[in-house]
Design a protein around this motif. Structure first.
Motif, PDB file in Angstrom:
ATOM      1  N   MET A 225      33.597  97.810 -49.358  1.00  0.00           N
ATOM      2  CA  MET A 225      34.248  96.576 -49.745  1.00  0.00           C
ATOM      3  C   MET A 225      35.756  96.760 -49.657  1.00  0.00           C
ATOM      4  N   THR A 226      36.417  95.912 -48.893  1.00  0.00           N
ATOM      5  CA  THR A 226      37.863  95.930 -48.767  1.00  0.00           C
ATOM      6  C   THR A 226      38.456  94.971 -49.786  1.00  0.00           C
TER       7      THR A 226
ATOM      8  N   LEU B 115      38.662  82.703 -44.881  1.00  0.00           N
ATOM      9  CA  LEU B 115      38.419  83.112 -43.498  1.00  0.00           C
ATOM     10  C   LEU B 115      38.173  84.613 -43.333  1.00  0.00           C
ATOM     11  N   TYR B 116      38.383  85.377 -44.409  1.00  0.00           N
ATOM     12  CA  TYR B 116      38.156  86.824 -44.333  1.00  0.00           C
ATOM     13  C   TYR B 116      36.658  87.108 -44.316  1.00  0.00           C
ATOM     14  N   PRO B 117      36.260  88.257 -43.755  1.00  0.00           N
ATOM     15  CA  PRO B 117      34.835  88.606 -43.715  1.00  0.00           C
ATOM     16  C   PRO B 117      34.228  88.654 -45.114  1.00  0.00           C
ATOM     17  N   SER B 118      32.924  88.513 -45.171  1.00  0.00           N
ATOM     18  CA  SER B 118      32.215  88.461 -46.457  1.00  0.00           C
ATOM     19  C   SER B 118      32.280  89.782 -47.222  1.00  0.00           C
ATOM     20  N   ASP B 119      32.603  90.878 -46.541  1.00  0.00           N
ATOM     21  CA  ASP B 119      32.706  92.153 -47.252  1.00  0.00           C
ATOM     22  C   ASP B 119      34.117  92.406 -47.795  1.00  0.00           C
ATOM     23  N   TYR B 120      34.928  91.355 -47.849  1.00  0.00           N
ATOM     24  CA  TYR B 120      36.256  91.439 -48.457  1.00  0.00           C
ATOM     25  C   TYR B 120      36.190  90.851 -49.854  1.00  0.00           C
ATOM     26  N   GLU B 121      36.730  91.593 -50.803  1.00  0.00           N
ATOM     27  CA  GLU B 121      36.846  91.107 -52.176  1.00  0.00           C
ATOM     28  C   GLU B 121      38.264  90.573 -52.342  1.00  0.00           C
ATOM     29  N   VAL B 122      38.389  89.269 -52.532  1.00  0.00           N
ATOM     30  CA  VAL B 122      39.691  88.615 -52.599  1.00  0.00           C
ATOM     31  C   VAL B 122      40.086  88.408 -54.060  1.00  0.00           C
ATOM     32  N   GLU B 123      41.304  88.849 -54.399  1.00  0.00           N
ATOM     33  CA  GLU B 123      41.835  88.650 -55.745  1.00  0.00           C
ATOM     34  C   GLU B 123      43.215  88.004 -55.651  1.00  0.00           C
TER      35      GLU B 123
ATOM     36  N   ALA C  94      43.657  89.293 -36.827  1.00  0.00           N
ATOM     37  CA  ALA C  94      44.682  90.303 -36.558  1.00  0.00           C
ATOM     38  C   ALA C  94      44.929  91.160 -37.794  1.00  0.00           C
ATOM     39  N   HIS C  95      44.895  90.552 -38.970  1.00  0.00           N
ATOM     40  CA  HIS C  95      45.086  91.309 -40.210  1.00  0.00           C
ATOM     41  C   HIS C  95      43.930  92.281 -40.423  1.00  0.00           C
ATOM     42  N   VAL C  96      42.710  91.802 -40.234  1.00  0.00           N
ATOM     43  CA  VAL C  96      41.536  92.664 -40.381  1.00  0.00           C
ATOM     44  C   VAL C  96      41.611  93.829 -39.396  1.00  0.00           C
TER      45      VAL C  96
END
Length: 181
Positions: free
Chosen positions: A1-2, A27-35, A172-174
């Motif tokens: 998890m990123t 828009l980030y992949p589902s394995d990204y944890e956004v805070e 590009a960020h990923v």
């Protein structure tokens, strides 16, 4: 998890920067944890506080340190970043030698209700991130003009072309995050 930390330069309720940040975060992949990391409650940085940091400084630094990457979304204030964003940069980069931003891949998006798209803020932020040792997505550059026309009354992005463009920036960020992992 990123872990992706999101810093919104505007502290105004229902800001366009907040709406842009929400649209990009989706828009980030589902394995990204956004805070989303709040900056509105941070007292002004004062170097005299380095020896005995306020709890808000300590908590903010810990949140930033725990992230793998950072997304910055900002409006432009007087051809630069808002004071709250500059304050947050200073707090998490001090005391000297304890910069918790260092090495975290960043994406910058600026927006404006005018045609200028937050260009000045975007470039001032790039200068600060270079000094803070944050590798930053160079292309595509994300400048959003007339942001008030991009969202519906519920704050949802309704411009498909903008959504497609933002996806290229997220991709590009990923890619940058993966290269540096």
């Amino acid at each position: 998890m990123t872990k992706l930390g999101v810093i919104v330069g505007s502290i105004r309720k229902n800001s366009y920067s907040g709406m842009v940040a929400n649209a990009i975060a989706k828009l980030y992949p589902s394995d990204y944890e956004v805070e989303f990391i709040e900056i509105a409650n941070l007292p002004l940085y004062n170097q005299d506080s380095d020896a005995n940091s306020p709890a808000e400084y300590t908590d903010f630094r810990a949140k930033v340190a725990s992230q793998d990457a950072i997304l910055f979304v900002t409006p432009e204030h007087n051809r630069s970043v808002p004071a709250a964003l500059k304050n947050a940069l200073d707090i998490a980069s001090r005391p000297w030698g304890e910069n918790v931003w260092a090495g975290k891949p960043a994406l910058i998006a600026s927006q404006s209700i005018s045609n200028l798209s937050g260009f000045g803020a975007n470039h001032h932020l790039r200068q600060s991130l270079a000094f803070l040792n944050m590798p930053t997505v160079q292309q595509p550059e994300v400048y959003l003009a007339n942001s008030q026309n991009l969202f519906d009354e519920d704050g949802q992005l309704v411009n498909e072309g903008t959504s497609d463009f933002l996806q290229t920036a997220v991709d590009a960020h990923v890619e940058l995050i993966n290269k540096l992992a």
